[in-house]
Enzyme design. Structure first.
Site, PDB file in Angstrom:
ATOM      1  N   ALA A  91      24.240  43.410  29.524  1.00  0.00           N
ATOM      2  CA  ALA A  91      24.236  42.381  28.415  1.00  0.00           C
ATOM      3  C   ALA A  91      24.768  41.090  28.796  1.00  0.00           C
ATOM      4  CB  ALA A  91      25.245  43.139  27.114  1.00  0.00           C
ATOM      5  N   ASN A  92      24.579  40.210  27.687  1.00  0.00           N
ATOM      6  CA  ASN A  92      25.169  38.916  27.941  1.00  0.00           C
ATOM      7  C   ASN A  92      26.266  38.864  26.932  1.00  0.00           C
ATOM      8  OD1 ASN A  92      23.316  37.644  29.467  1.00  0.00           O
ATOM      9  ND2 ASN A  92      21.914  37.122  28.174  1.00  0.00           N
ATOM     10  N   ARG A  93      27.308  37.929  27.211  1.00  0.00           N
ATOM     11  CA  ARG A  93      28.201  37.500  26.412  1.00  0.00           C
ATOM     12  C   ARG A  93      27.797  36.857  25.108  1.00  0.00           C
ATOM     13  NH1 ARG A  93      31.389  36.804  31.334  1.00  0.00           N
ATOM     14  NH2 ARG A  93      32.784  38.322  31.647  1.00  0.00           N
TER      15      ARG A  93
END
Length: 401
Positions: free
Chosen positions: A208-210
């Site tokens: 995932a990305n933040r």
């Protein structure tokens, strides 16, 4: 004639609301008043009744002539609810959904737009609790006008906290009531993507990305407040769905692309989601275990679909305006220009998300608008303010097209 329900809070600025009612009448805006108990200590209900020509409401449990509880009827009959002066106490109760007074009950029961005009001591306005409440209300789609900087009622006090002047509040009222068609998105269809995507590795792990989704959700709320029919496609986030927005919840980039395509055709697409660039080529059916050798697992990645590129290059259903986001940690403007050209979109909203900025997950943002041949730098502001200003700019660009 448009009808406004004016909730008068308990502050010295309450006297300005008499002028607000009078000037509103001159502009063809009819106002009905609710007063908090504290407000009646500053201005009498008779004064507002004389100017509005209607009874002033103060009691949560009062019944009208049809034995209907006032806060239900009042919340339904207005086109807009205005809170002025909006004290720190009123903002806190509205943010917390507290309905222990007629004013609180009306605000909780209404499905109409809400505009607040804060007024309080500068230290109260800058207090972290107030700032949290303001951020929450903006995320919920509440519109703000002011406060202004200047002298306070208290002796030798000055700073940001003065209630906006009546003409400024009326300008904001007219804008929310659709009196600024050059910036209105009424009748337009908008799609916004927001949050991260989660690309599963196995049943318990993912790539995932933040991303908190705060900026994308704020844009969806601002577009809805501007009159647009908004579809928000949201990855996994911990914040509430914006009011007045159709929200589609997804997990992966492939699901997000499918939801975006399902929402077409639209006039405007704003791709604010932090979509994972890659995903595992296959998802493990069981949780991967360490084998004691110290060797890392063989994790093969494949590229995810490019949602922004897909919209910008769509052969038959390309939105009239496509806006992308570029979250960069270095060379922000240069990378944004390259992305604008590579993706073929109309505008890139770029920001620096390096650890030093604290933007990821925070409530404030500093953005740069990169278009073909131009760059516009915006000062740091709250994400809800960025959203409102961006929606105004997008509406202007759509008119120009």
């Amino acid at each position: 004639m448009k009808r406004v329900l004016l909730i008068v809070g308990g502050g010295i600025a309450a006297y300005k609301c008499l002028e607000l009612v009078r000037r509103g009448r001159d502009r063809g805006i009819a106002m009905r008043c609710v007063m908090t108990e504290a407000a009646t200590r500053f201005v009498t209900p008779l004064s507002f009744a004389s100017l509005t020509g209607e009874a002033v409401h103060t009691d949560l449990f009062a019944l009208d002539e049809d034995t209907e509880i006032d806060h239900i009827r009042l919340s339904r009959e207005a086109d807009l609810v205005v809170v002025a002066p909006a004290t720190a106490d009123l903002l806190a109760k509205l943010a917390g959904g507290i309905a222990d007074s007629l004013a609180g009950a009306v605000l909780l029961a209404t499905d109409k737009p809400v505009l607040v005009a804060p007024a309080m001591n500068p230290r109260m306005w800058s207090h972290p609790a107030t700032r949290r409440n303001v951020a929450r209300l903006k995320d919920d789609g509440v519109a703000f006008v002011g406060p202004n900087a200047g002298e306070m009622a208290e002796r030798n006090e000055a700073g940001e906290g003065r209630m906006a002047e009546p003409h400024e509040i009326l300008d904001a009222i007219e804008t929310l009531l659709g009196a600024s068609p050059q910036k209105s998105l009424a009748g337009k269809r908008v799609i916004v993507t927001s949050g991260p995507t989660h690309e599963p590795i196995d049943p318990v792990r993912y790539l995932a990305n933040r991303s908190s989704g705060k900026q994308g959700h704020a844009i969806a709320a601002a577009a809805a407040a501007a009159g647009a029919d908004v579809t928000l496609v949201s990855g996994p986030v911990s914040i509430a769905d914006p009011a007045g927005v159709r929200t589609v919840h997804v997990e992966t980039a492939q699901q997000m692309l499918a939801a975006v395509e399902e929402a077409l055709p639209v006039d405007i697409a704003v791709c604010a989601a932090a979509v994972a660039d890659w995903r595992p080529d296959s998802e493990g059916g069981q949780k991967m275990k360490k084998d004691g050798s110290g060797a890392a697992p063989d994790l093969r990645l494949v590229e995810n679909p490019d949602i922004l590129l897909s919209l910008s290059r769509h052969h038959t259903l390309r939105p009239r305006l496509v806006v992308g986001f570029a979250a960069e940690t270095e060379n922000v403007i240069e990378h944004a220009r390259a992305k604008l050209e590579r993706k073929g979109c109309d505008l890139i909203v770029a920001n620096d998300v390096s650890q030093a900025t604290g933007i990821m997950g925070g409530d404030r943002n500093t953005v740069h608008l990169v278009a073909a041949g131009s760059v516009e730098d915006w000062a740091e502001m709250g994400k809800a303010d960025v959203a409102t200003r961006l929606v105004d700019r997008v509406a202007e660009m759509l008119v120009a097209k």
